[in-house]
Design a protein around this motif. Sequence first.
Motif, PDB file in Angstrom:
ATOM      1  N   ASP A 107       1.052  -1.230   0.063  1.00  8.79           N
ATOM      2  CA  ASP A 107      -0.034   0.050  -0.073  1.00  8.79           C
ATOM      3  C   ASP A 107       0.844   1.144  -0.018  1.00  8.79           C
ATOM      4  OD1 ASP A 107      -1.876   2.080   0.587  1.00  8.79           O
ATOM      5  OD2 ASP A 107      -3.021   1.110   1.890  1.00  8.79           O
ATOM      6  N   ALA A 109       0.360   4.110   1.022  1.00  5.06           N
ATOM      7  CA  ALA A 109       0.020   5.160   1.996  1.00  5.06           C
ATOM      8  C   ALA A 109       0.909   4.456   3.102  1.00  5.06           C
ATOM      9  CB  ALA A 109      -1.397   4.821   2.535  1.00  5.06           C
ATOM     10  N   HIS A 110       1.841   3.607   3.144  1.00  4.67           N
ATOM     11  CA  HIS A 110       2.676   3.227   4.118  1.00  4.67           C
ATOM     12  C   HIS A 110       4.107   3.492   3.811  1.00  4.67           C
ATOM     13  CE1 HIS A 110       0.203  -0.023   6.435  1.00  4.67           C
ATOM     14  NE2 HIS A 110      -0.666   0.508   5.434  1.00  4.67           N
ATOM     15  N   PRO A 221       0.291   3.578   8.138  1.00  2.00           N
ATOM     16  CA  PRO A 221       0.147   4.613   7.038  1.00  2.00           C
ATOM     17  C   PRO A 221       1.133   5.669   7.663  1.00  2.00           C
ATOM     18  CG  PRO A 221      -2.009   3.672   7.106  1.00  2.00           C
ATOM     19  CD  PRO A 221      -1.414   3.233   8.348  1.00  2.00           C
ATOM     20  N   TRP A 222       2.022   6.153   6.665  1.00  6.25           N
ATOM     21  CA  TRP A 222       2.804   7.186   7.072  1.00  6.25           C
ATOM     22  C   TRP A 222       1.797   8.591   7.403  1.00  6.25           C
ATOM     23  CZ3 TRP A 222       7.677   7.878   8.070  1.00  6.25           C
ATOM     24  CH2 TRP A 222       8.412   9.119   8.024  1.00  6.25           C
TER      25      TRP A 222
END
Length: 227
Positions: A107, A109-110, A221-222
């Motif tokens: 993902d 987002a990570h 997620p970052w």
Amino acid sequence: MTFPDAALPIGFGSGHPSEPVVAHILAQHGVQRTPSAKLTLFQKRDFLDPPLCETLIALIDERRRPSTVSDYNGDAAFRTSETCDLDAAHPAVAEVERRLAAFLGLDPAHGEPIQGQRYAIGQEFKGHTDYFEPQGVDFHKYCSIAGNRTWTAMIYLNAPDAGGATRFKTIDKIVQPETGKLLCWNNLRPDGSPNPSTIHQGMKVRAGAKYVITKWFRERPWGFDAE
């Protein structure tokens, strides 16, 4: 963002198994897996083409600064390279992000923002791991939001005239730089704990300069709001 075979991107939670990521990587063409029970390490040659690598090198040269380390150990010569935070809005950087997400199946987002590094003659990064030590003084600072690092993806943008190899010390595996070559590995064990066998070093450049880009993925997620 689209993914091969309409697969959904793989996220990470605490203890998330790595098998789906490994299977996804192995499904890609031209991937080499290092035979080892101690760590999960892959290579793929020609992941990026030379013109794209040259563009990224120019971006690194525009904004490079001295590299830093977390949990400083008192050795001022431990990491002597230069670092650059690459702008995700730049078309070349966005293209790398797209290719890495598709290759790893993770993902996006990570993912942390992509960094570039430059190693001049004599510069190196001594043996280290990419995850943050749970007992380290900076663990909460760097991991309270997104969690620890899971996967590392590193791409050589050029081959220096001499030196600059990456050595995985536990298995005594030395990888020589080649323009566009991708290395990726899991920083964690199957149970989700940090894997000390991933210790590696960026060996000294003896002639020319070495350029690489690195992207790390996290458990969460970052920018995740822990509150």
